[in-house]
Design a protein around this motif. Structure first.
Motif, PDB file in Angstrom:
ATOM      1  N   LEU A   1       0.626  -1.596  -0.309  1.00  0.00           N
ATOM      2  CA  LEU A   1       0.015   0.035   0.072  1.00  0.00           C
ATOM      3  C   LEU A   1       0.653   1.222  -0.075  1.00  0.00           C
ATOM      4  CD1 LEU A   1      -3.062   1.349   0.349  1.00  0.00           C
ATOM      5  CD2 LEU A   1      -2.402   1.274   2.545  1.00  0.00           C
TER       6      LEU A   1
ATOM      7  N   LYS B   1       1.906   1.978  -3.734  1.00  0.00           N
ATOM      8  CA  LYS B   1       0.700   2.291  -4.339  1.00  0.00           C
ATOM      9  C   LYS B   1       0.511   3.452  -3.948  1.00  0.00           C
ATOM     10  CE  LYS B   1       0.570  -1.511  -6.460  1.00  0.00           C
ATOM     11  NZ  LYS B   1       2.213  -1.437  -7.941  1.00  0.00           N
ATOM     12  N   CYS B   2       0.703   4.412  -3.225  1.00  0.00           N
ATOM     13  CA  CYS B   2       0.589   5.173  -2.049  1.00  0.00           C
ATOM     14  C   CYS B   2       1.487   6.688  -2.535  1.00  0.00           C
ATOM     15  CB  CYS B   2      -0.032   5.402  -0.804  1.00  0.00           C
ATOM     16  SG  CYS B   2      -1.409   4.935  -0.679  1.00  0.00           S
TER      17      CYS B   2
ATOM     18  N   ALA C   1       1.139   7.132  -6.309  1.00  0.00           N
ATOM     19  CA  ALA C   1       0.111   8.060  -6.576  1.00  0.00           C
ATOM     20  C   ALA C   1       0.111   9.517  -5.654  1.00  0.00           C
ATOM     21  CB  ALA C   1      -1.548   8.500  -5.651  1.00  0.00           C
ATOM     22  N   TYR C   2       1.610   9.579  -5.220  1.00  0.00           N
ATOM     23  CA  TYR C   2       2.025  11.027  -5.036  1.00  0.00           C
ATOM     24  C   TYR C   2       2.190  11.567  -5.723  1.00  0.00           C
ATOM     25  CZ  TYR C   2       5.397  14.238  -2.701  1.00  0.00           C
ATOM     26  OH  TYR C   2       6.250  15.398  -2.208  1.00  0.00           O
TER      27      TYR C   2
ATOM     28  N   PHE D   1       4.522   7.561   3.814  1.00  0.00           N
ATOM     29  CA  PHE D   1       3.639   6.368   2.858  1.00  0.00           C
ATOM     30  C   PHE D   1       3.820   5.063   3.826  1.00  0.00           C
ATOM     31  CE2 PHE D   1       4.180   9.491  -0.220  1.00  0.00           C
ATOM     32  CZ  PHE D   1       2.640   9.540  -0.213  1.00  0.00           C
TER      33      PHE D   1
ATOM     34  N   ALA E   1       0.829   3.526   5.715  1.00  0.00           N
ATOM     35  CA  ALA E   1       0.111   2.591   5.786  1.00  0.00           C
ATOM     36  C   ALA E   1       0.175   1.238   6.197  1.00  0.00           C
ATOM     37  CB  ALA E   1       0.448   1.891   4.576  1.00  0.00           C
TER      38      ALA E   1
ATOM     39  N   ARG F   1      -1.007  14.973   3.895  1.00  0.00           N
ATOM     40  CA  ARG F   1      -0.285  13.630   3.312  1.00  0.00           C
ATOM     41  C   ARG F   1      -1.067  12.644   3.802  1.00  0.00           C
ATOM     42  NH1 ARG F   1       4.582  13.448   3.823  1.00  0.00           N
ATOM     43  NH2 ARG F   1       4.939  15.407   2.250  1.00  0.00           N
ATOM     44  N   TYR F   2      -1.611  12.679   5.000  1.00  0.00           N
ATOM     45  CA  TYR F   2      -2.133  11.941   5.379  1.00  0.00           C
ATOM     46  C   TYR F   2      -3.300  11.093   5.024  1.00  0.00           C
ATOM     47  CZ  TYR F   2       2.370  10.361   8.024  1.00  0.00           C
ATOM     48  OH  TYR F   2       3.132   9.392   8.466  1.00  0.00           O
TER      49      TYR F   2
ATOM     50  N   THR G   1      -4.619  12.579   2.584  1.00  0.00           N
ATOM     51  CA  THR G   1      -4.939  12.606   1.099  1.00  0.00           C
ATOM     52  C   THR G   1      -5.093  11.255   0.796  1.00  0.00           C
ATOM     53  OG1 THR G   1      -4.191  14.726   0.500  1.00  0.00           O
ATOM     54  CG2 THR G   1      -4.169  13.187  -0.945  1.00  0.00           C
ATOM     55  N   TYR G   2      -3.680  10.333   1.473  1.00  0.00           N
ATOM     56  CA  TYR G   2      -3.370   9.824   0.676  1.00  0.00           C
ATOM     57  C   TYR G   2      -3.778   8.231   1.431  1.00  0.00           C
ATOM     58  CZ  TYR G   2      -0.831  11.570  -2.603  1.00  0.00           C
ATOM     59  OH  TYR G   2      -0.204  12.924  -3.296  1.00  0.00           O
ATOM     60  N   PHE G   3      -4.370   8.580   2.383  1.00  0.00           N
ATOM     61  CA  PHE G   3      -5.228   7.393   3.516  1.00  0.00           C
ATOM     62  C   PHE G   3      -6.199   7.936   4.089  1.00  0.00           C
ATOM     63  CE2 PHE G   3      -0.526   7.245   3.745  1.00  0.00           C
ATOM     64  CZ  PHE G   3       0.166   5.696   3.340  1.00  0.00           C
TER      65      PHE G   3
END
Length: 135
Positions: free
Chosen positions: A78, A81-82, A85-86, A100, A104, A120-121, A123-125
């Motif tokens: 994960l 992948k994040c 994406a970033y 990340f 994750a 960031r957390y 946005t991606y999680f």
């Protein structure tokens, strides 16, 4: 209940950061009363960077206070992948991969993350429970 403690919270306390020391120390003390505080190898490594001796790191991150958990393999997947994406969104900081891994890890095992690094957390999680200065 477990809570993953981001390295920035620990470093705020260790460095006595002028802006964040009070919030980080109070948050850590409060959650230590009701939760099991968890770190992983990435958090340990980030905190270790400021020390010359492992014995000094062990004093800051005692195993009796912080449970040391490995990062699940699913968490590593994960995180990658994040991070991709970033980068696709034109993220330019190359030092973000540790964040990340941390996000994750918390997301995969389903525990909250104590941090002051919000954007960031979130946005991606997006499903991750994040405990921040504004929560």
């Amino acid at each position: 209940m477990d809570i993953l403690v981001d390295s920035n919270v620990i470093l705020d306390i260790v460095t006595e950061d002028k802006k964040w020391f009070l919030w980080s120390s109070q948050a850590l003390a409060n959650y230590a009363e009701t939760h099991t505080l968890v770190i992983n190898p990435i958090i340990y490594a980030e905190v270790s960077a400021g020390f010359d001796r492992i014995e000094d790191v062990e004093e800051v991150l005692p195993a009796a206070f912080f449970r040391r958990d490995p990062i699940p393999w699913e968490g590593a997947f994960l995180a990658a992948k994040c991070f991709l994406a970033y980068r696709r969104r034109r993220g330019e900081k190359s030092s973000t991969l540790p964040d990340f891994f941390i996000g994750a890890h918390a997301a995969v095992v389903g525990i909250p993350l104590l941090t002051r690094d919000i954007a960031r957390y979130r946005t991606y999680f997006p499903k991750l429970k994040i405990i921040t200065p504004d929560s």
